[in-house]
Write a protein that holds these residues in place. Structure first.
Motif, PDB file in Angstrom:
ATOM      1  N   VAL A  97       0.844  -1.197   0.000  1.00 48.00           N
ATOM      2  CA  VAL A  97       0.000   0.000   0.000  1.00 48.00           C
ATOM      3  C   VAL A  97       0.880   1.248   0.000  1.00 48.00           C
ATOM      4  O   VAL A  97       0.635   2.207  -0.748  1.00 48.00           O
ATOM      5  N   GLY A  98       1.921   1.224   0.819  1.00 47.31           N
ATOM      6  CA  GLY A  98       2.826   2.358   0.865  1.00 47.31           C
ATOM      7  C   GLY A  98       3.512   2.608  -0.469  1.00 47.31           C
ATOM      8  O   GLY A  98       3.674   3.755  -0.901  1.00 47.31           O
ATOM      9  N   GLU A  99       3.912   1.540  -1.136  1.00 47.00           N
ATOM     10  CA  GLU A  99       4.576   1.681  -2.444  1.00 47.00           C
ATOM     11  C   GLU A  99       3.636   2.305  -3.475  1.00 47.00           C
ATOM     12  O   GLU A  99       4.036   3.179  -4.247  1.00 47.00           O
ATOM     13  N   ILE A 100       2.393   1.848  -3.473  1.00 47.73           N
ATOM     14  CA  ILE A 100       1.424   2.383  -4.441  1.00 47.73           C
ATOM     15  C   ILE A 100       1.175   3.861  -4.180  1.00 47.73           C
ATOM     16  O   ILE A 100       1.173   4.688  -5.108  1.00 47.73           O
ATOM     17  N   LEU A 101       0.978   4.209  -2.926  1.00 48.04           N
ATOM     18  CA  LEU A 101       0.715   5.604  -2.587  1.00 48.04           C
ATOM     19  C   LEU A 101       1.936   6.477  -2.853  1.00 48.04           C
ATOM     20  O   LEU A 101       1.806   7.615  -3.335  1.00 48.04           O
ATOM     21  N   ALA A 102       3.118   5.941  -2.583  1.00 46.27           N
ATOM     22  CA  ALA A 102       4.342   6.703  -2.840  1.00 46.27           C
ATOM     23  C   ALA A 102       4.521   6.971  -4.329  1.00 46.27           C
ATOM     24  O   ALA A 102       5.029   8.034  -4.729  1.00 46.27           O
ATOM     25  N   SER A 103       4.077   6.025  -5.169  1.00 47.12           N
ATOM     26  CA  SER A 103       4.170   6.229  -6.618  1.00 47.12           C
ATOM     27  C   SER A 103       3.235   7.338  -7.084  1.00 47.12           C
ATOM     28  O   SER A 103       3.403   7.884  -8.180  1.00 47.12           O
ATOM     29  N   ASN A 104       2.258   7.676  -6.227  1.00 44.60           N
ATOM     30  CA  ASN A 104       1.331   8.778  -6.511  1.00 44.60           C
ATOM     31  C   ASN A 104       1.710  10.036  -5.730  1.00 44.60           C
ATOM     32  O   ASN A 104       0.867  10.878  -5.452  1.00 44.60           O
ATOM     33  N   ARG A 105       2.976  10.096  -5.347  1.00 42.39           N
ATOM     34  CA  ARG A 105       3.554  11.281  -4.705  1.00 42.39           C
ATOM     35  C   ARG A 105       3.017  11.534  -3.294  1.00 42.39           C
ATOM     36  O   ARG A 105       2.982  12.679  -2.834  1.00 42.39           O
ATOM     37  N   LYS A 106       2.639  10.476  -2.616  1.00 46.24           N
ATOM     38  CA  LYS A 106       2.304  10.589  -1.212  1.00 46.24           C
ATOM     39  C   LYS A 106       3.546  10.276  -0.375  1.00 46.24           C
ATOM     40  O   LYS A 106       4.397   9.470  -0.778  1.00 46.24           O
ATOM     41  N   ARG A 107       3.656  10.921   0.759  1.00 46.55           N
ATOM     42  CA  ARG A 107       4.759  10.661   1.680  1.00 46.55           C
ATOM     43  C   ARG A 107       4.279   9.684   2.738  1.00 46.55           C
ATOM     44  O   ARG A 107       3.393   9.996   3.521  1.00 46.55           O
ATOM     45  N   ILE A 108       4.871   8.499   2.749  1.00 45.59           N
ATOM     46  CA  ILE A 108       4.404   7.404   3.598  1.00 45.59           C
ATOM     47  C   ILE A 108       5.275   7.306   4.847  1.00 45.59           C
ATOM     48  O   ILE A 108       6.502   7.251   4.768  1.00 45.59           O
ATOM     49  N   GLU A 109       4.597   7.285   5.999  1.00 40.04           N
ATOM     50  CA  GLU A 109       5.296   7.084   7.259  1.00 40.04           C
ATOM     51  C   GLU A 109       4.506   6.079   8.099  1.00 40.04           C
ATOM     52  O   GLU A 109       3.280   6.104   8.112  1.00 40.04           O
ATOM     53  N   PHE A 110       5.237   5.188   8.760  1.00 36.62           N
ATOM     54  CA  PHE A 110       4.621   4.150   9.580  1.00 36.62           C
ATOM     55  C   PHE A 110       4.647   4.561  11.052  1.00 36.62           C
ATOM     56  O   PHE A 110       5.574   5.233  11.504  1.00 36.62           O
ATOM     57  N   ILE A 111       3.633   4.136  11.797  1.00 34.29           N
ATOM     58  CA  ILE A 111       3.632   4.333  13.243  1.00 34.29           C
ATOM     59  C   ILE A 111       3.439   2.984  13.928  1.00 34.29           C
ATOM     60  O   ILE A 111       2.657   2.141  13.481  1.00 34.29           O
ATOM     61  N   LEU A 112       4.182   2.801  15.015  1.00 28.76           N
ATOM     62  CA  LEU A 112       4.121   1.568  15.794  1.00 28.76           C
ATOM     63  C   LEU A 112       3.992   1.921  17.269  1.00 28.76           C
ATOM     64  O   LEU A 112       4.690   2.807  17.769  1.00 28.76           O
ATOM     65  N   GLY A 113       3.105   1.215  17.974  1.00 26.38           N
ATOM     66  CA  GLY A 113       3.005   1.356  19.416  1.00 26.38           C
ATOM     67  C   GLY A 113       4.000   0.448  20.103  1.00 26.38           C
ATOM     68  O   GLY A 113       4.664  -0.380  19.457  1.00 26.38           O
ATOM     69  N   PRO A 114       4.147   0.569  21.428  1.00 28.21           N
ATOM     70  CA  PRO A 114       5.134  -0.248  22.163  1.00 28.21           C
ATOM     71  C   PRO A 114       5.009  -1.742  21.924  1.00 28.21           C
ATOM     72  O   PRO A 114       6.024  -2.439  21.829  1.00 28.21           O
ATOM     73  N   ALA A 115       3.787  -2.256  21.801  1.00 29.26           N
ATOM     74  CA  ALA A 115       3.608  -3.695  21.589  1.00 29.26           C
ATOM     75  C   ALA A 115       3.940  -4.113  20.160  1.00 29.26           C
ATOM     76  O   ALA A 115       3.950  -5.310  19.852  1.00 29.26           O
ATOM     77  N   GLU A 116       4.214  -3.126  19.294  1.00 30.08           N
ATOM     78  CA  GLU A 116       4.468  -3.405  17.872  1.00 30.08           C
ATOM     79  C   GLU A 116       5.898  -3.065  17.455  1.00 30.08           C
ATOM     80  O   GLU A 116       6.230  -3.154  16.280  1.00 30.08           O
ATOM     81  N   TYR A 117       6.735  -2.714  18.415  1.00 27.40           N
ATOM     82  CA  TYR A 117       8.106  -2.330  18.081  1.00 27.40           C
ATOM     83  C   TYR A 117       8.831  -3.431  17.320  1.00 27.40           C
ATOM     84  O   TYR A 117       9.742  -3.163  16.532  1.00 27.40           O
ATOM     85  N   PHE A 118       8.435  -4.690  17.555  1.00 33.10           N
ATOM     86  CA  PHE A 118       9.101  -5.815  16.882  1.00 33.10           C
ATOM     87  C   PHE A 118       8.952  -5.733  15.363  1.00 33.10           C
ATOM     88  O   PHE A 118       9.709  -6.354  14.626  1.00 33.10           O
ATOM     89  N   MET A 119       7.958  -4.973  14.888  1.00 33.65           N
ATOM     90  CA  MET A 119       7.755  -4.839  13.453  1.00 33.65           C
ATOM     91  C   MET A 119       8.773  -3.895  12.803  1.00 33.65           C
ATOM     92  O   MET A 119       8.854  -3.841  11.576  1.00 33.65           O
ATOM     93  N   THR A 120       9.532  -3.182  13.605  1.00 37.20           N
ATOM     94  CA  THR A 120      10.485  -2.209  13.060  1.00 37.20           C
ATOM     95  C   THR A 120      11.449  -2.877  12.080  1.00 37.20           C
ATOM     96  O   THR A 120      11.667  -2.388  10.964  1.00 37.20           O
ATOM     97  N   ASP A 121      12.038  -4.000  12.495  1.00 38.06           N
ATOM     98  CA  ASP A 121      12.995  -4.696  11.629  1.00 38.06           C
ATOM     99  C   ASP A 121      12.328  -5.189  10.357  1.00 38.06           C
ATOM    100  O   ASP A 121      12.943  -5.180   9.277  1.00 38.06           O
ATOM    101  N   MET A 122      11.073  -5.637  10.445  1.00 33.32           N
ATOM    102  CA  MET A 122      10.357  -6.105   9.256  1.00 33.32           C
ATOM    103  C   MET A 122      10.172  -4.973   8.255  1.00 33.32           C
ATOM    104  O   MET A 122      10.229  -5.189   7.038  1.00 33.32           O
ATOM    105  N   LEU A 123       9.944  -3.774   8.761  1.00 35.19           N
ATOM    106  CA  LEU A 123       9.724  -2.626   7.876  1.00 35.19           C
ATOM    107  C   LEU A 123      11.031  -2.081   7.316  1.00 35.19           C
ATOM    108  O   LEU A 123      11.079  -1.600   6.176  1.00 35.19           O
ATOM    109  N   LYS A 124      12.098  -2.185   8.101  1.00 33.26           N
ATOM    110  CA  LYS A 124      13.379  -1.602   7.693  1.00 33.26           C
ATOM    111  C   LYS A 124      14.236  -2.561   6.865  1.00 33.26           C
ATOM    112  O   LYS A 124      15.137  -2.117   6.136  1.00 33.26           O
ATOM    113  N   LYS A 125      13.950  -3.862   6.970  1.00 36.09           N
ATOM    114  CA  LYS A 125      14.828  -4.861   6.358  1.00 36.09           C
ATOM    115  C   LYS A 125      15.004  -4.650   4.865  1.00 36.09           C
ATOM    116  O   LYS A 125      16.136  -4.668   4.354  1.00 36.09           O
TER     117      LYS A 125
END
Length: 311
Positions: A176-204
């Motif tokens: 979804v982020g890739e599609i929106l970025a191709s339409n000149r949207k600036r995509i940023e993700f937010i994670l709560g404390p219980a979701e910090y483990f997803m950071t590596d999945m997003l950055k990898k």
């Protein structure tokens, strides 16, 4: 000046679902206090939903579950013209009624057998208790509460929720982020404390992907108000984003959008049609093996839904 006290034990999603009703009640009760989790009470006051808040974590409020409340709690209860208890506890109602007879008990959620939205459930019970009139129109959640200079091109993506069962696969959020970025949207993700483990999945696969690790509600509120839109799962954050006025799309899998779709000036829920099963999140302890309710949702469909609410 009429004063109302609202007691609520729920988390962010359940509590935010009550905001439209509280705003309507403000027309009859200029002073509304909330007794709830400290962070949620401060959120309600910062949004001018409530005028005062009391932390339910405070030790004195534990006495509400005894035969006789603490004298300080009794003084507090007597100070209000009406009290609303969002609770399933009849014993709590009996205890509070010993001090103040004007008590309305409302179950925090409609029965799982009812195909009724949480907002309609709350309003119907407020009418039952005589706190609203039946002929009063339903609230219009049409206010934009974002920062005046919000960035219309910035879109928040939130791949988490209060339960992993409700989470659409993170690869779909990336797409979804890739599609929106191709339409000149600036995509940023937010994670709560219980979701910090997803950071590596997003950055990898993209070290430059912007990921905000949120630590508390004031930080979340501050960030949400700066953006042009929001896409997430069925979560409390999605409910808050919609209430703030962000064009919001919530992905629904095992939970029921007829009961829990976020309310806002421009909000939508995405869930596959023609499934062979009904939403099971509130009735079953696990998702089915193939979880078609989530797996059949395509990123392209979510993007299309987002552009519809964006207009």
């Amino acid at each position: 000046m009429a004063k109302l006290l609202i007691f609520h034990q729920g988390a962010l999603g359940d509590f935010a679902a009550v905001f439209p009703a509280i705003l309507r009640l403000r027309e009859n009760f200029p002073q509304i206090a909330v007794l709830c989790q400290s962070s949620l009470g401060k959120l309600a006051c910062s949004l001018n939903v409530a005028t005062q808040c009391f932390p339910s974590e405070s030790a004195i409020f534990a006495s509400l579950y005894s035969d006789r409340p603490d004298i300080r709690v009794q003084h507090l209860l007597r100070a209000y013209d009406e009290i609303i208890l969002f609770s399933y506890s009849e014993s709590l109602k009996r205890t509070v009624s010993q001090v103040n007879k004007n008590v309305c008990l409302i179950f925090p959620r409609p029965d799982v057998s009812q195909q009724i939205h949480i907002t309609a459930h709350i309003f119907s019970n407020l009418i039952r208790c005589g706190l609203l009139k039946a002929d009063e129109p339903a609230p219009a959640s049409d206010r934009d509460r974002r920062d005046k200079n919000f960035d219309s091109k910035k879109i928040w993506l939130h791949p988490g929720s209060g339960s992993k069962r409700k989470n659409w696969d993170i690869s779909n959020f990336k797409r979804v982020g890739e599609i929106l970025a191709s339409n000149r949207k600036r995509i940023e993700f937010i994670l709560g404390p219980a979701e910090y483990f997803m950071t590596d999945m997003l950055k990898k696969d993209d070290p430059d992907r912007i990921v905000h690790r949120i630590s508390d509600l004031p930080e979340l509120l501050s960030l949400l108000r700066t953006a042009g839109g929001f896409i997430g799962n069925d979560s409390g954050v999605s409910h808050l984003a919609a209430f703030l006025g962000l064009p919001t799309v919530a992905v629904f899998g095992p939970s029921d959008p007829q009961r829990w779709k976020p309310s806002g000036r421009s909000a939508a829920a995405v869930r596959p049609d023609n499934l062979d099963c009904r939403p099971c999140f509130e009735t079953n302890s696990e998702n089915c093996d193939n979880a078609e309710c989530l797996n059949r949702i395509m990123p392209e469909n979510v993007v299309r839904a987002f552009y519809r609410v964006l207009k």
